[in-house]
Write a protein that holds these residues in place. Structure first.
Motif, PDB file in Angstrom:
ATOM      1  N   ALA A   1      63.476  43.233  31.293  1.00 15.85           N
ATOM      2  CA  ALA A   1      64.739  43.916  31.526  1.00 15.85           C
ATOM      3  C   ALA A   1      64.952  45.015  30.488  1.00 15.85           C
ATOM      4  O   ALA A   1      65.688  45.970  30.717  1.00 15.85           O
ATOM      5  CB  ALA A   1      65.897  42.924  31.469  1.00 15.85           C
ATOM      6  N   GLU A   2      64.305  44.854  29.332  1.00 14.63           N
ATOM      7  CA  GLU A   2      64.405  45.844  28.257  1.00 14.63           C
ATOM      8  C   GLU A   2      63.031  46.022  27.626  1.00 14.63           C
ATOM      9  O   GLU A   2      62.121  45.225  27.879  1.00 14.63           O
ATOM     10  CB  GLU A   2      65.428  45.393  27.207  1.00 14.63           C
ATOM     11  N   THR A   3      62.883  47.057  26.827  1.00 14.22           N
ATOM     12  CA  THR A   3      61.618  47.299  26.147  1.00 14.22           C
ATOM     13  C   THR A   3      61.294  46.129  25.227  1.00 14.22           C
ATOM     14  O   THR A   3      62.174  45.600  24.558  1.00 14.22           O
ATOM     15  CB  THR A   3      61.694  48.596  25.317  1.00 14.22           C
ATOM     16  N   GLU A   4      60.024  45.734  25.225  1.00 13.11           N
ATOM     17  CA  GLU A   4      59.564  44.715  24.288  1.00 13.11           C
ATOM     18  C   GLU A   4      58.289  45.210  23.629  1.00 13.11           C
ATOM     19  O   GLU A   4      57.369  45.672  24.310  1.00 13.11           O
ATOM     20  CB  GLU A   4      59.303  43.379  24.976  1.00 13.11           C
ATOM     21  N   THR A   5      58.259  45.134  22.305  1.00 15.77           N
ATOM     22  CA  THR A   5      57.093  45.542  21.534  1.00 15.77           C
ATOM     23  C   THR A   5      56.544  44.322  20.822  1.00 15.77           C
ATOM     24  O   THR A   5      57.306  43.545  20.247  1.00 15.77           O
ATOM     25  CB  THR A   5      57.462  46.639  20.519  1.00 15.77           C
ATOM     26  N   SER A   6      55.231  44.158  20.875  1.00 18.97           N
ATOM     27  CA  SER A   6      54.566  43.024  20.237  1.00 18.97           C
ATOM     28  C   SER A   6      53.436  43.515  19.347  1.00 18.97           C
ATOM     29  O   SER A   6      52.684  44.414  19.736  1.00 18.97           O
ATOM     30  CB  SER A   6      53.959  42.088  21.290  1.00 18.97           C
ATOM     31  N   PHE A   7      53.305  42.891  18.187  1.00 18.98           N
ATOM     32  CA  PHE A   7      52.135  43.114  17.342  1.00 18.98           C
ATOM     33  C   PHE A   7      51.282  41.868  17.470  1.00 18.98           C
ATOM     34  O   PHE A   7      51.723  40.767  17.137  1.00 18.98           O
ATOM     35  CB  PHE A   7      52.524  43.369  15.881  1.00 18.98           C
ATOM     36  N   ILE A   8      50.073  42.035  17.972  1.00 17.75           N
ATOM     37  CA  ILE A   8      49.183  40.903  18.220  1.00 17.75           C
ATOM     38  C   ILE A   8      48.480  40.535  16.911  1.00 17.75           C
ATOM     39  O   ILE A   8      47.684  41.307  16.389  1.00 17.75           O
ATOM     40  CB  ILE A   8      48.148  41.236  19.321  1.00 17.75           C
TER      41      ILE A   8
END
Length: 95
Positions: free
Chosen positions: A42-49
């Motif tokens: 529903a919104e931007t999601e940023t992930s650092f793997i």
């Protein structure tokens, strides 16, 4: 090198300075086992793997792969499948 597919951006090996500016180390951490899951954003999601690997498939687009050390951003209103091929640990931020 960055890989961008309409709703998903994977930035390989972002600079330590960028990670510091984003305050990645303070983002919540989640661990996910290998497997496939359907997701809607529903919104931007940023992930650092931090660890692991996988790929994200968005219907009608090329599949994008990610691995430890990548910064993955998924834009709002994205419906996709995450296929985690090696259990992942990731820091994530919504909004």
């Amino acid at each position: 090198m960055n890989r961008h597919f309409a709703q998903v951006l994977v930035e390989q090996a972002p600079s330590p300075m960028k990670l510091e500016v984003l305050n990645v180390e303070y983002w919540p951490v989640i661990k996910e086992p290998a497997g496939i899951s359907e997701r809607h954003y529903a919104e931007t999601e940023t992930s650092f793997i931090v660890a692991g690997a996988g790929e994200i498939a968005v219907e009608g687009q090329a599949t994008v792969k990610f691995t430890a050390g990548d910064l993955v951003t998924v834009l709002p209103e994205t419906q996709c499948l995450w296929h985690v091929t090696a259990a992942i640990e990731r820091h994530y931020c919504k909004g």
